[in-house]
Design a protein around this motif. Sequence first.
Motif, mmCIF file in Angstrom:
data_model
loop_
_atom_site.group_PDB
_atom_site.id
_atom_site.type_symbol
_atom_site.label_atom_id
_atom_site.label_comp_id
_atom_site.label_asym_id
_atom_site.label_seq_id
_atom_site.Cartn_x
_atom_site.Cartn_y
_atom_site.Cartn_z
ATOM 1 N N ASP A 245 30.328 44.442 48.369
ATOM 2 C CA ASP A 245 31.388 44.452 47.358
ATOM 3 C C ASP A 245 31.284 45.634 46.394
ATOM 4 O O ASP A 245 31.911 45.630 45.331
ATOM 5 N N THR A 246 30.522 46.647 46.768
ATOM 6 C CA THR A 246 30.295 47.791 45.880
ATOM 7 C C THR A 246 31.605 48.448 45.454
ATOM 8 O O THR A 246 31.849 48.680 44.257
ATOM 9 N N GLU A 247 32.453 48.768 46.421
ATOM 10 C CA GLU A 247 33.712 49.445 46.112
ATOM 11 C C GLU A 247 34.687 48.521 45.379
ATOM 12 O O GLU A 247 35.473 48.965 44.535
ATOM 13 N N ALA A 248 34.636 47.246 45.710
ATOM 14 C CA ALA A 248 35.533 46.287 45.057
ATOM 15 C C ALA A 248 35.265 46.222 43.563
ATOM 16 O O ALA A 248 36.198 46.139 42.750
ATOM 17 N N LYS A 249 34.014 46.263 43.170
ATOM 18 C CA LYS A 249 33.655 46.165 41.754
ATOM 19 C C LYS A 249 34.039 47.415 40.965
ATOM 20 O O LYS A 249 34.077 47.384 39.733
ATOM 21 N N LYS A 250 34.345 48.507 41.685
ATOM 22 C CA LYS A 250 34.757 49.739 41.014
ATOM 23 C C LYS A 250 36.248 49.735 40.665
ATOM 24 O O LYS A 250 36.712 50.572 39.885
ATOM 25 N N VAL A 251 36.995 48.794 41.226
ATOM 26 C CA VAL A 251 38.439 48.733 40.976
ATOM 27 C C VAL A 251 38.684 48.322 39.531
ATOM 28 O O VAL A 251 38.127 47.336 39.041
ATOM 29 N N ASN A 252 39.496 49.099 38.844
ATOM 30 C CA ASN A 252 39.811 48.813 37.445
ATOM 31 C C ASN A 252 40.453 47.436 37.314
ATOM 32 O O ASN A 252 41.476 47.156 37.935
ATOM 33 N N GLY A 253 39.880 46.580 36.504
ATOM 34 C CA GLY A 253 40.407 45.233 36.307
ATOM 35 C C GLY A 253 39.587 44.156 36.984
ATOM 36 O O GLY A 253 39.652 42.987 36.588
ATOM 37 N N VAL A 254 38.835 44.509 38.005
ATOM 38 C CA VAL A 254 37.996 43.523 38.705
ATOM 39 C C VAL A 254 36.811 43.150 37.821
ATOM 40 O O VAL A 254 36.104 44.017 37.310
ATOM 41 N N SER A 255 36.598 41.857 37.641
ATOM 42 C CA SER A 255 35.524 41.394 36.759
ATOM 43 C C SER A 255 34.367 40.754 37.502
ATOM 44 O O SER A 255 33.234 40.745 37.011
ATOM 45 N N GLN A 256 34.621 40.217 38.684
ATOM 46 C CA GLN A 256 33.578 39.452 39.364
ATOM 47 C C GLN A 256 33.931 39.283 40.832
ATOM 48 O O GLN A 256 35.100 39.216 41.204
ATOM 49 N N VAL A 257 32.904 39.219 41.679
ATOM 50 C CA VAL A 257 33.081 38.935 43.097
ATOM 51 C C VAL A 257 32.145 37.781 43.449
ATOM 52 O O VAL A 257 30.949 37.833 43.157
ATOM 53 N N ILE A 258 32.689 36.730 44.052
ATOM 54 C CA ILE A 258 31.916 35.520 44.315
ATOM 55 C C ILE A 258 32.080 35.090 45.767
ATOM 56 O O ILE A 258 33.200 35.008 46.278
ATOM 57 N N LYS A 263 34.066 32.557 52.549
ATOM 58 C CA LYS A 263 35.105 33.301 51.844
ATOM 59 C C LYS A 263 34.503 34.085 50.691
ATOM 60 O O LYS A 263 33.418 33.752 50.200
ATOM 61 N N VAL A 264 35.243 35.101 50.260
ATOM 62 C CA VAL A 264 34.819 35.903 49.111
ATOM 63 C C VAL A 264 35.991 35.976 48.137
ATOM 64 O O VAL A 264 37.105 36.363 48.507
ATOM 65 N N ALA A 265 35.740 35.606 46.888
ATOM 66 C CA ALA A 265 36.768 35.620 45.848
ATOM 67 C C ALA A 265 36.591 36.834 44.954
ATOM 68 O O ALA A 265 35.482 37.116 44.488
ATOM 69 N N VAL A 266 37.680 37.538 44.707
ATOM 70 C CA VAL A 266 37.666 38.671 43.788
ATOM 71 C C VAL A 266 38.453 38.277 42.547
ATOM 72 O O VAL A 266 39.641 37.948 42.629
ATOM 73 N N LEU A 267 37.785 38.293 41.383
ATOM 74 C CA LEU A 267 38.408 37.932 40.115
ATOM 75 C C LEU A 267 38.793 39.192 39.367
ATOM 76 O O LEU A 267 38.014 40.155 39.299
ATOM 77 N N ALA A 268 40.010 39.178 38.802
ATOM 78 C CA ALA A 268 40.478 40.367 38.083
ATOM 79 C C ALA A 268 41.461 39.959 36.997
ATOM 80 O O ALA A 268 41.898 38.811 36.915
ATOM 81 N N SER A 269 41.824 40.941 36.186
ATOM 82 C CA SER A 269 42.729 40.689 35.064
ATOM 83 C C SER A 269 44.190 40.625 35.496
ATOM 84 O O SER A 269 45.050 40.225 34.724
ATOM 85 N N ASN A 270 44.485 41.014 36.743
ATOM 86 C CA ASN A 270 45.854 40.944 37.264
ATOM 87 C C ASN A 270 45.801 40.832 38.782
ATOM 88 O O ASN A 270 44.773 41.104 39.409
ATOM 89 N N THR A 271 46.916 40.425 39.373
ATOM 90 C CA THR A 271 46.935 40.203 40.819
ATOM 91 C C THR A 271 46.737 41.497 41.600
ATOM 92 O O THR A 271 46.082 41.511 42.642
ATOM 93 N N TRP A 272 47.307 42.590 41.107
ATOM 94 C CA TRP A 272 47.186 43.864 41.817
ATOM 95 C C TRP A 272 45.725 44.276 41.945
ATOM 96 O O TRP A 272 45.275 44.658 43.032
ATOM 97 N N ALA A 273 44.994 44.176 40.854
ATOM 98 C CA ALA A 273 43.577 44.548 40.881
ATOM 99 C C ALA A 273 42.792 43.616 41.792
ATOM 100 O O ALA A 273 41.908 44.054 42.539
ATOM 101 N N ALA A 274 43.107 42.317 41.736
ATOM 102 C CA ALA A 274 42.384 41.356 42.569
ATOM 103 C C ALA A 274 42.616 41.641 44.050
ATOM 104 O O ALA A 274 41.678 41.626 44.860
#
Length: 718
Positions: A245-258, A263-274
């Motif tokens: 998830d290295t590159e995923a965490k670099k996306v602006n707005g992404v706060s957490q990867v679980i 399955k893998v959940a990507v949490l972000a401040s908006n749907t586009w970032a997620a």
Amino acid sequence: MESPKKYSFSRRNFLKTSALASGGIMIGFNLLSACKPNVTPSVDVENLNFNDFNAFIKISKEGYVTIFSPNPEIGQGVKTSMPMIIAEELDVEWNKVHVAQGKYNNKEYQRQVAGGSQSIRFGWDALRQTGATTKQMLINAAAIKWNVDAATCSASKGVITNAKGETLGYGDVVNEAALLEVPENVTLKKPSEYTIIGKSATNVDLDKIVTGKPLFGLDYVAEGMQYVSVLRPPAFGQTLASFDDTEAKKVNGVSQVIKFGDKVAVLASNTWAAMKGKKAIKATWVSNEKLESTDDHDKMLTKILNSNKSEVRREDGNVKKAFSKADKVIERTYHSPFLPHNCLEPMNFYANVTAEKVHLVGPIQTPQWTVGNVAQLLKRKPEEIELEMTRMGGGFGRRLYGDFAMEAAEVSLLSNKPVKVVFSREDDMTDGIYRPAIKYRIAASIKDNKITGYHLKEAAINGNMYGLIPNFFPAGCIPNYKVSTGNYQSNITTGAWRAPYTNFLAFAEQSFFDELADEIGKDAVQLRIDLLQNVKNTEDKNIEYSGKRMEDTIKLAAEKGGWGKAKEGVYQGFSAYYSHNTHVAELAEVVIKNDLPVVTKVVAAVDCGIVVNPTGAKNQVEGGVLDGIGHAMYGDLTFKDGKPSNKNFDTYRLIRMNETPKVEVHFVENELSPTGLGEPGLPPAGGAVANAIHKALGNRMYKQPFIAELKKEENIVG
């Protein structure tokens, strides 16, 4: 020269105005907003003081009524029609009624489910009783004020009148009435006395729908909420081996990867970032099960049909003997593909798991079942879970399954944050719960130009038929009758799809009966009517449909559609089917353009008992007919190595606006209790169109989708 005017656009205008970004012209003003920019309700019911009578009704001192609609609103109109039933017996003017969506409450409400077209049918008596009981409490309160016998008082349009002609409004006695004991016996209105039921009412959510006010699950926002996009296995039969998830965490707005399960959940401040973060995850998948393809399914289902191993669901007489003595035996095989649900609003759900409670909000057809599953998942008591239902942007059976709510609850628990899981269109189509692929083989024996035997055999992915279907038409119509089933267990998830079981079966059977009519030289409509004479006085308690009601419905459709009177170049097809407690007959008209059939008109006759809201009822039938035609003509989803062949609407074929025919709806008038309506209009549509295509081209349709089959050099026959 005038300065250019400035316009503001709601999200509902977006589809019409997005082309502006590429230099196109805007062609779709929201005329309602433009003409009435400052329209507000005459009374702000939100700020009135209401007294609670029960879980369904609140009445203010000003005489305004709030009626809570208990069942999930999926577009079938129950949020309008269920309150109409209460308002009728309450005897209040509909323009003084405010409707609100009830929360999940298994103590106060029964059957809070949107499925099987049963909401009105099951709620009919209880809702009328609720309205009538509340009205009697108001009358009783007025009688106490006047010191008269309540039996000498009456109520109408929110006003109570005594024998002297004195009047009190509901608001005048609401405080006192709310404190009275609930009467046990009340009198319900006769259908001839209805002033609301049977009169068309506008959808109570219409203003919010057309102006884009928050209403749907996707609209819901809570403070601190994170948007979640979930990476799921790309193929059925695969599991997650590892991920980066290295590159995923670099996306602006992404706060957490679980990670949770496979399955893998990507949490972000908006749907586009997620969603962008999800695409950036590098995952490795392994195959622990067979990766199935459509060719595999086709072979397995054919093998089941060819085998003698199947479960007999119903058997009358001796089919084998009837076949052996027949002058002729006709046998045909019908094929249908997997289908996705394609809800306009993709799956989504909000969850906030805290030590005190679990708060769930979203579009769900089965709130009680979902609460139970979430409670089990989180090891919580069901009473600790609060579930609020939003309006659904389509469901068609997909939202019966709360997998998306379960995901939201689990991610909220693991992240310790309020979250909303949002599916992309690709998620929706590739991680779905599909209508299963099915094959039906139907055989019938003919002796002395009469149908003497009938055997329907089903082969379905993960099983399809259930106990009631063998007791639908033509059960009871043919002396030697048999229904048997078999299934192939697949790891591809399947489930209910609009008008479960009957959505394809009706096409197969109704096409087959048309072919039988040709074989014995009888009019197709008359054949159905003749068969029904055998069941009209049956004492078989298992038969689900009414021979009399189905015959009347068939005759109405034939009359209104002008059966046998088509203009030159117009070809007619007929179909009649019973499902969800409702009898429907349809006549389709087809013309040929560029060597392919075009459906131009469908006339539908429906016996659904008392029609609560004619406009809403008509809309349901029209929608079902168009859905049935669209999927029969175009719908197809195949699999290759466990992966769906289509991921979005650029490759998945839906019926288009210019392909939708005129649909004319007629209701059989009676005073019988209402039956289902959200689904019964769909099943007969495919059969009516297939029979019209045969008249036009000579081709018998044995496989869906029709257009793809017609474009092949050789059709699959029998």
